[in-house]
Design a protein around this motif. Structure first.
Motif, short mmCIF file in Angstrom:
data_model
loop_
_atom_site.label_atom_id
_atom_site.label_comp_id
_atom_site.label_asym_id
_atom_site.label_seq_id
_atom_site.Cartn_x
_atom_site.Cartn_y
_atom_site.Cartn_z
N ASP A 98 46.95 69.37 28.94
CA ASP A 98 48.38 69.12 28.80
C ASP A 98 48.69 67.68 28.41
O ASP A 98 49.81 67.38 27.94
CB ASP A 98 49.11 69.44 30.11
CG ASP A 98 49.16 70.94 30.38
OD1 ASP A 98 48.94 71.72 29.42
OD2 ASP A 98 49.38 71.33 31.55
N ALA A 99 47.74 66.78 28.58
CA ALA A 99 47.96 65.38 28.19
C ALA A 99 47.91 65.19 26.68
O ALA A 99 48.36 64.16 26.17
CB ALA A 99 46.92 64.49 28.87
N LEU A 100 47.37 66.17 25.98
CA LEU A 100 47.24 66.08 24.53
C LEU A 100 48.55 66.48 23.85
O LEU A 100 49.48 66.96 24.49
CB LEU A 100 46.10 66.98 24.04
CG LEU A 100 44.73 66.73 24.68
CD1 LEU A 100 43.73 67.77 24.21
CD2 LEU A 100 44.23 65.33 24.36
N SER A 101 48.59 66.31 22.54
CA SER A 101 49.79 66.67 21.78
C SER A 101 49.39 67.28 20.44
O SER A 101 48.24 67.18 20.00
CB SER A 101 50.67 65.43 21.57
OG SER A 101 49.93 64.39 20.92
N GLY A 102 50.37 67.92 19.80
CA GLY A 102 50.15 68.48 18.47
C GLY A 102 49.11 69.60 18.44
O GLY A 102 48.93 70.34 19.41
N PHE A 103 48.41 69.68 17.31
CA PHE A 103 47.42 70.73 17.12
C PHE A 103 46.25 70.58 18.10
O PHE A 103 45.62 71.57 18.49
CB PHE A 103 46.91 70.68 15.67
CG PHE A 103 45.97 71.81 15.32
CD1 PHE A 103 46.40 73.12 15.35
CD2 PHE A 103 44.66 71.54 14.96
CE1 PHE A 103 45.54 74.16 15.02
CE2 PHE A 103 43.79 72.57 14.64
CZ PHE A 103 44.24 73.88 14.66
N SER A 104 45.97 69.36 18.52
CA SER A 104 44.89 69.12 19.48
C SER A 104 45.13 69.86 20.78
O SER A 104 44.20 70.40 21.39
CB SER A 104 44.77 67.62 19.78
OG SER A 104 44.52 66.89 18.61
N LYS A 105 46.38 69.91 21.20
CA LYS A 105 46.71 70.61 22.44
C LYS A 105 46.44 72.10 22.31
O LYS A 105 45.98 72.76 23.26
CB LYS A 105 48.18 70.36 22.78
CG LYS A 105 48.59 70.87 24.15
CD LYS A 105 50.00 70.43 24.48
CE LYS A 105 50.41 70.90 25.87
NZ LYS A 105 51.79 70.43 26.22
N VAL A 290 45.81 83.55 24.06
CA VAL A 290 46.31 84.41 22.98
C VAL A 290 47.69 83.95 22.54
O VAL A 290 47.99 83.88 21.34
CB VAL A 290 46.35 85.88 23.44
CG1 VAL A 290 47.05 86.74 22.39
CG2 VAL A 290 44.94 86.40 23.68
N LYS A 291 48.56 83.61 23.50
CA LYS A 291 49.90 83.15 23.14
C LYS A 291 49.86 81.86 22.34
O LYS A 291 50.62 81.68 21.38
CB LYS A 291 50.72 82.96 24.42
CG LYS A 291 51.06 84.26 25.14
CD LYS A 291 51.86 84.00 26.41
CE LYS A 291 52.21 85.31 27.11
NZ LYS A 291 52.97 85.09 28.37
N GLN A 292 48.94 80.95 22.73
CA GLN A 292 48.81 79.69 21.98
C GLN A 292 48.35 79.95 20.55
O GLN A 292 48.85 79.35 19.60
CB GLN A 292 47.83 78.76 22.69
CG GLN A 292 48.34 78.24 24.02
CD GLN A 292 47.36 77.25 24.63
OE1 GLN A 292 47.09 76.21 24.03
NE2 GLN A 292 46.84 77.57 25.80
N ILE A 293 47.39 80.87 20.41
CA ILE A 293 46.88 81.20 19.07
C ILE A 293 47.99 81.79 18.21
O ILE A 293 48.16 81.42 17.04
CB ILE A 293 45.71 82.19 19.17
CG1 ILE A 293 44.45 81.47 19.62
CG2 ILE A 293 45.44 82.88 17.84
CD1 ILE A 293 43.82 80.62 18.56
N GLU A 294 48.77 82.72 18.78
CA GLU A 294 49.82 83.37 18.01
C GLU A 294 50.87 82.37 17.53
O GLU A 294 51.37 82.46 16.41
CB GLU A 294 50.47 84.47 18.86
CG GLU A 294 49.55 85.67 19.09
CD GLU A 294 50.15 86.68 20.04
OE1 GLU A 294 51.17 86.34 20.68
OE2 GLU A 294 49.59 87.79 20.15
N LYS A 295 51.20 81.41 18.38
CA LYS A 295 52.19 80.40 17.99
C LYS A 295 51.66 79.46 16.92
O LYS A 295 52.40 78.99 16.06
CB LYS A 295 52.59 79.58 19.22
CG LYS A 295 53.42 80.36 20.24
CD LYS A 295 53.76 79.47 21.43
CE LYS A 295 54.57 80.24 22.47
NZ LYS A 295 54.88 79.40 23.67
#
Length: 333
Positions: A98-105, A290-295
């Motif tokens: 959660d400390a990351l941002s953007g596509f890295s997260k 899965v939800k992260q991938i779909e988004k």
């Protein structure tokens, strides 16, 4: 006076010891010196190290940063934790996606959401064959009579041990004490592969790349054209090692006189051990992953490189982007 049968006991004991073939309950320990628990521990630790390496490779890679796959903030977090980890391996347990941002997260969130199951099928078979032979000779004044005798005492014992162990990548990093894996990251063992490095880094990297860029689907659909279920991948490794040896001491006598005499005697001993080990590794993305991938998939398939120009230039940029996507966990600039 010792009986004739007991004279061969020390010899047979040595033969069994050398070939590790006289066990009643065959186990991997007999050959590798590693218990089943420690074999599992090594593979779990190899997997944990593969996840940590993928984490640092992705976040700290200059190529990933230049291609827009890792933003400045996320790369700095990766570099800081890598430096801390090299000094004190325990610090990796403090890392939070959660400390990351953007596509890295998205990418590291996928890593944290991956489950893994290891199914072990350890099959060990021991064969001990003792085939003595004897030749009896009677010498007459003008002729001879001989009689050959042969016997056998063959034994076979086997053991099959099967079980499944499960892990979660996030828990392997955050909840596993570094001391659990101290001195457990070993090299490949070409003689007895299950007791060494089995190549978990490629399984981890390939699953993540396929899930992100290959539209990897689940396996719960009978229709192979339908994309259903969370991304799933299975590797099945099979290792087979056979150790065998033959000992055949013989004695030749020079009999004389009309009586029957033993002219030759031999003790044929053949021992073998065959170990067949299967390791089936399944990787699975949980619901949150899965939800992260779909988004993120819309952005993923649009490409992460911004290029100007006409169709030819855009096509060339897309080709470069597809190539770089395959290398985000391998640290190649």
């Amino acid at each position: 006076m010792r009986s004739r049968s007991t004279k061969h006991i020390p010899f047979l004991a040595v033969t069994c010891f050398v070939l590790t073939a006289c066990g009643i309950h065959p186990l991997p320990d007999d050959v590798t010196g590693l218990s089943t628990y420690n074999i599992v521990r090594q593979i779990r630790c190899e997997t944990r190290q593969a996840v940590i390496d993928s984490l640092f490779t992705y976040l700290t890679s200059e190529a990933n940063h230049d291609a827009g796959k890792v933003d400045d903030r996320s790369r700095q977090i990766g570099l800081s934790f890598q430096q801390l980890y090299n000094t004190n391996p325990q610090t990796i347990r403090q890392f939070k996606p959660d400390a990351l941002s953007g596509f890295s997260k998205v990418v590291i969130g996928l890593l944290w959401s991956t489950g893994i199951a290891y199914n072990f099928d350890l099959n060990m078979v021991i064969v001990n064959n003792v085939d003595p032979s004897m030749k009896i000779l009677r010498t007459l004044p003008q002729s001879g009579f001989s009689l050959g005798l042969q016997g056998s005492f063959d034994r076979q014992r086997g053991n099959e041990r099967s079980f499944t162990v499960t892990d979660n990548f996030g828990n392997l990093i955050n909840k596993t004490d570094a001391r659990y894996c101290k001195d457990k990251i070993v090299e490949a063992n070409v003689v007895y592969p299950i007791a060494g490095k089995v190549g978990m880094e490629r399984a981890v990297d390939d699953f993540l790349v396929l899930a992100l860029f290959g539209n990897l689907a689940g396996s719960d659909s009978k229709d192979v054209t339908a994309v259903k279920g969370p991304p799933t991948m299975v590797d099945q490794l099979e290792f087979k090692t056979t150790v065998s040896g033959t000992v055949n001491p013989s004695v030749t006598f020079s009999p004389g006189g009309p009586d029957f005499h033993i002219s030759e005697a031999a003790l044929g001993v053949t021992n073998s051990r065959t170990d067949t080990h299967k390791l089936t590794v399944g990787l699975y993305l949980d619901t949150s992953g899965v939800k992260q991938i779909e988004k993120a998939r819309a952005d993923i398939f649009l490409g992460l490189i911004t290029a100007a120009g006409g169709p030819a230039e855009q096509g060339a940029a897309t080709a470069v982007d597809q190539f770089l996507k395959q290398k985000i966990f391998r640290g190649e600039n």
